[in-house]
Design an enzyme around this catalytic site. Structure first.
Site, PDB file in Angstrom:
ATOM      1  N   TYR A   1     -22.709  -1.037 -10.498  1.00 32.62           N
ATOM      2  CA  TYR A   1     -21.385  -1.019  -9.884  1.00 32.62           C
ATOM      3  C   TYR A   1     -20.463  -0.460 -10.952  1.00 32.62           C
ATOM      4  O   TYR A   1     -20.281  -1.092 -11.997  1.00 32.62           O
ATOM      5  CB  TYR A   1     -20.924  -2.431  -9.518  1.00 32.62           C
ATOM      6  CG  TYR A   1     -21.317  -2.914  -8.155  1.00 32.62           C
ATOM      7  CD1 TYR A   1     -21.210  -2.083  -7.034  1.00 32.62           C
ATOM      8  CD2 TYR A   1     -21.761  -4.220  -7.963  1.00 32.62           C
ATOM      9  CE1 TYR A   1     -21.559  -2.553  -5.771  1.00 32.62           C
ATOM     10  CE2 TYR A   1     -22.103  -4.684  -6.697  1.00 32.62           C
ATOM     11  CZ  TYR A   1     -22.002  -3.831  -5.608  1.00 32.62           C
ATOM     12  OH  TYR A   1     -22.344  -4.289  -4.364  1.00 32.62           O
TER      13      TYR A   1
ATOM     14  N   THR B   1     -29.053  -7.608  -4.698  1.00 29.39           N
ATOM     15  CA  THR B   1     -28.171  -8.591  -4.059  1.00 29.39           C
ATOM     16  C   THR B   1     -27.474  -9.396  -5.159  1.00 29.39           C
ATOM     17  O   THR B   1     -28.129 -10.004  -6.014  1.00 29.39           O
ATOM     18  CB  THR B   1     -28.948  -9.538  -3.128  1.00 29.39           C
ATOM     19  OG1 THR B   1     -30.083 -10.047  -3.805  1.00 29.39           O
ATOM     20  CG2 THR B   1     -29.405  -8.822  -1.858  1.00 29.39           C
TER      21      THR B   1
ATOM     22  N   GLN C   1     -29.114  -1.472 -10.633  1.00 27.58           N
ATOM     23  CA  GLN C   1     -28.055  -0.944  -9.748  1.00 27.58           C
ATOM     24  C   GLN C   1     -26.705  -1.085 -10.436  1.00 27.58           C
ATOM     25  O   GLN C   1     -26.301  -2.180 -10.823  1.00 27.58           O
ATOM     26  CB  GLN C   1     -28.042  -1.705  -8.422  1.00 27.58           C
ATOM     27  CG  GLN C   1     -26.907  -1.283  -7.494  1.00 27.58           C
ATOM     28  CD  GLN C   1     -25.808  -2.319  -7.409  1.00 27.58           C
ATOM     29  OE1 GLN C   1     -26.088  -3.512  -7.282  1.00 27.58           O
ATOM     30  NE2 GLN C   1     -24.547  -1.894  -7.473  1.00 27.58           N
TER      31      GLN C   1
ATOM     32  N   HIS D   1     -24.841  -1.005   3.292  1.00 24.58           N
ATOM     33  CA  HIS D   1     -24.645  -2.235   2.527  1.00 24.58           C
ATOM     34  C   HIS D   1     -24.979  -3.469   3.391  1.00 24.58           C
ATOM     35  O   HIS D   1     -24.318  -4.506   3.300  1.00 24.58           O
ATOM     36  CB  HIS D   1     -23.200  -2.314   2.026  1.00 24.58           C
ATOM     37  CG  HIS D   1     -23.073  -2.954   0.663  1.00 24.58           C
ATOM     38  ND1 HIS D   1     -22.978  -2.230  -0.497  1.00 24.58           N
ATOM     39  CD2 HIS D   1     -23.021  -4.254   0.283  1.00 24.58           C
ATOM     40  CE1 HIS D   1     -22.863  -3.047  -1.527  1.00 24.58           C
ATOM     41  NE2 HIS D   1     -22.894  -4.292  -1.083  1.00 24.58           N
TER      42      HIS D   1
ATOM     43  N   ASP E   1     -32.228   1.250   3.657  1.00 25.46           N
ATOM     44  CA  ASP E   1     -32.236  -0.200   3.851  1.00 25.46           C
ATOM     45  C   ASP E   1     -31.251  -0.580   4.942  1.00 25.46           C
ATOM     46  O   ASP E   1     -30.423   0.216   5.360  1.00 25.46           O
ATOM     47  CB  ASP E   1     -31.969  -0.968   2.538  1.00 25.46           C
ATOM     48  CG  ASP E   1     -30.517  -0.949   2.091  1.00 25.46           C
ATOM     49  OD1 ASP E   1     -29.625  -0.584   2.882  1.00 25.46           O
ATOM     50  OD2 ASP E   1     -30.267  -1.317   0.934  1.00 25.46           O
TER      51      ASP E   1
ATOM     52  N   GLY F   1     -32.992  -6.521   1.838  1.00 28.53           N
ATOM     53  CA  GLY F   1     -32.040  -7.363   1.102  1.00 28.53           C
ATOM     54  C   GLY F   1     -32.205  -8.817   1.492  1.00 28.53           C
ATOM     55  O   GLY F   1     -32.742  -9.637   0.745  1.00 28.53           O
TER      56      GLY F   1
HETATM   57  C1  LIG Z   1     -26.001 -11.510  -0.298  1.00 32.75           C
HETATM   58  C2  LIG Z   1     -26.009 -10.021  -0.478  1.00 32.75           C
HETATM   59  C3  LIG Z   1     -25.549  -9.487  -1.669  1.00 32.75           C
HETATM   60  C4  LIG Z   1     -25.563  -8.108  -1.864  1.00 32.75           C
HETATM   61  N1  LIG Z   1     -25.177  -7.600  -3.079  1.00 32.75           N
HETATM   62  C5  LIG Z   1     -25.294  -6.269  -3.302  1.00 32.75           C
HETATM   63  C6  LIG Z   1     -25.017  -5.741  -4.588  1.00 32.75           C
HETATM   64  O1  LIG Z   1     -24.695  -6.464  -5.521  1.00 32.75           O
HETATM   65  N2  LIG Z   1     -25.167  -4.407  -4.761  1.00 32.75           N
HETATM   66  C7  LIG Z   1     -25.548  -3.563  -3.750  1.00 32.75           C
HETATM   67  O2  LIG Z   1     -25.649  -2.358  -3.962  1.00 32.75           O
HETATM   68  N3  LIG Z   1     -25.822  -4.047  -2.525  1.00 32.75           N
HETATM   69  C8  LIG Z   1     -25.724  -5.373  -2.287  1.00 32.75           C
HETATM   70  N4  LIG Z   1     -26.054  -5.865  -1.060  1.00 32.75           N
HETATM   71  C9  LIG Z   1     -26.596  -4.950  -0.034  1.00 32.75           C
HETATM   72  C10 LIG Z   1     -28.114  -4.842  -0.177  1.00 32.75           C
HETATM   73  O3  LIG Z   1     -28.485  -4.174  -1.349  1.00 32.75           O
HETATM   74  C11 LIG Z   1     -28.722  -4.075   0.997  1.00 32.75           C
HETATM   75  O4  LIG Z   1     -28.081  -2.841   1.133  1.00 32.75           O
HETATM   76  C12 LIG Z   1     -28.670  -4.841   2.310  1.00 32.75           C
HETATM   77  O5  LIG Z   1     -28.853  -6.230   2.098  1.00 32.75           O
HETATM   78  C13 LIG Z   1     -29.727  -4.310   3.259  1.00 32.75           C
HETATM   79  O6  LIG Z   1     -29.644  -4.942   4.487  1.00 32.75           O
HETATM   80  P1  LIG Z   1     -30.587  -6.169   4.921  1.00 32.75           P
HETATM   81  O7  LIG Z   1     -30.023  -7.376   4.231  1.00 32.75           O
HETATM   82  O8  LIG Z   1     -30.410  -6.217   6.380  1.00 32.75           O
HETATM   83  O9  LIG Z   1     -31.985  -5.864   4.459  1.00 32.75           O
HETATM   84  C14 LIG Z   1     -26.023  -7.237  -0.835  1.00 32.75           C
HETATM   85  C15 LIG Z   1     -26.475  -7.801   0.362  1.00 32.75           C
HETATM   86  C16 LIG Z   1     -26.485  -9.170   0.540  1.00 32.75           C
HETATM   87  C17 LIG Z   1     -27.009  -9.723   1.836  1.00 32.75           C
END
Ligand SMILES: Cc1cc2nc3c(=O)[nH]c(=O)nc-3n(C[C@H](O)[C@H](O)[C@H](O)COP(=O)(O)O)c2cc1C
Length: 413
Positions: A132, A81, A130, A278, A309, A332
């Protein structure tokens, strides 16, 4: 309510909402457009029923599991995140520490506010990185090199952010990269003095990982602007092949939703995929990862580790995903709520809540070890059908045919 009194993840969510200004909480909580996908993610778990078996000795339960040759104490880990320091100072390192203590993996975000090297120091055996991909490929390759030099075991390449999505809460709140927090619109923020005090003391969080690539001496704001020019980047299969060549250890692709893409990832030699949308933040009309898990496992489950996820808020959700074929599950928001609400004890509380729920549900269902899980435990809801022509390959049908399409397998009930 105090952190230690939180009974479930939703309690932590409420505590996080109380501590954070609305615009910051919205960034964690929100999804894309109408947030249908967000809703579907959580609702997808509730559609399954676990059918209990009794008169089984469940006086001892074991939720440990092995992934990529390493034994973890629970079958879930912390998803990446970005911008976490905005929710809580040093949140990336707090999450890394909580993961190491609980013996679960922590995936450091490609948009993290701490550096790869710092996370590797805090949780050397539990941090995955991770990536990007950056528009300047030299940066991507250097990030991969740094993760390798830091001795991290697993590289996660996120592929589901070809462009920035329309997250309407963020647009309304003026919350975009580089950060432009509209204070004028956010008098509400003043209602959260603890957060404000921390923010004023520390200033805008700095993307430490990216600092070496921006102008020397660039401010946190200038680095954020630089990051905003480098990502998102529309990554292709060719890029993935290149990262596979550069990365010598375990590699996971995050954001796979189509069985054909899972098969192609396996052909490239990827070790695992994360079925993910995501967290409902990219394509609002996307299916829930749980809905695509079965077809993806059928297509590629014996070739790589299929993980998932999205929408996991309960221990039972983790078990449903494992029953449907996931090797491992990531959360997440759940741990983010904990870290935002209560720092390290909050993150630990979130992990503890999920772990205890898994333990209790395993006892209730009559399954003392994860190896016993499978579809036989579930009452299945009716599945949405897909028409095979919807699966036409973007690259062209001929190439798809050459690679052996798996579409017929998908449309099963
Ligand atoms: C605040 C936030 C920031 C996130 N930032 C990234 C990120 O930088 N890279 C990424 O691959 N996924 C990111 N995600 C997605 C999470 O890795 C993940 O796929 C997702 O939160 C899973 O769903 P959940 O929040 O319902 O568990 C982000 C999610 C949230 C909520």
């Amino acid at each position: 309510m105090k952190i230690q009194n939180a009974v479930n993840i939703d309690d932590l969510r409420r505590l996080a909402r109380r501590r954070l200004p609305r615009m910051v909480f919205d960034f964690i909580e929100g999804g894309v457009e109408d947030e249908r996908c967000l809703e579907v993610n959580e609702a997808s778990f509730a559609r399954y029923r676990i059918v209990p078996r009794y008169m089984v000795d469940v006086s001892r339960r074991d939720q440990s599991t092995t992934l990529f040759g390493k034994s973890y104490a629970s079958p879930f880990g912390i998803a990446p995140t970005g911008l976490a320091a905005l929710f809580r100072a040093e949140a990336d390192l707090i999450l890394a520490r909580a993961a190491a203590t609980a013996n679960i993996p922590f995936i450091m975000s490609g948009a993290s506010t701490a550096s790869i090297e710092a996370a590797a120091q805090v949780a050397p055996a539990h941090t995955w990185y991770q990536l990007y991909a950056a528009r300047d490929n030299r940066i991507s390759e250097d990030l991969v090199r740094r993760a390798r030099d830091a001795d991290l075991d697993t590289l996660v390449v996120t592929v589901d952010v070809p462009v920035s999505s329309k997250r309407e809460r963020n647009v309304r709140n003026g919350f975009e990269l580089p950060l432009k927090l509209k204070w004028s619109k956010s008098l509400e923020a003043l209602m959260h003095p603890l957060w404000i005090a921390e923010y004023l003391r520390r200033g805008i969080p700095r993307f430490d990982n990216w600092a070496p690539y921006a102008q020397p001496g660039a401010s946190a704001k200038a680095i954020a602007a630089f990051v905003g020019r480098q990502i998102p980047c529309s990554i292709t299969w060719r890029d993935l092949e290149n990262f596979r060549r550069l990365w010598p250890r375990h590699m996971v692709v995050k954001g796979i939703m189509h069985p054909d893409d899972a098969v192609r990832a396996a052909q490239i030699g990827v070790d695992g995929i994360m079925v993910s949308n995501h967290g409902g933040r990219q394509l609002d009309q996307a299916p829930a990862p749980l809905e695509m898990l079965g077809p993806i496992c059928a297509a590629a489950g014996n070739q790589l580790a299929v993980m998932l996820d999205g929408g996991v808020r309960r221990g039972a959700d983790v078990l449903v995903a494992l029953c449907l074929g996931a090797r491992f599950v990531f959360v997440g928001r759940a741990t983010l709520y904990g870290a935002a609400a209560g720092g390290l004890p909050g993150a630990q509380k979130a992990i503890d809540i999920l772990r205890r729920e898994i333990d209790l549900v395993m006892a209730q269902m009559g399954c003392p070890a994860l190896t016993g899980l499978g579809q036989g435990w579930l009452l299945q809801p009716p599945t949405l059908r897909m028409r095979t022509e919807v699966y036409a390959e973007p690259d062209g049908a001929a190439e798809a045919e050459e690679r052996g399409l798996v579409t017929e397998k998908i449309a099963q009930r």
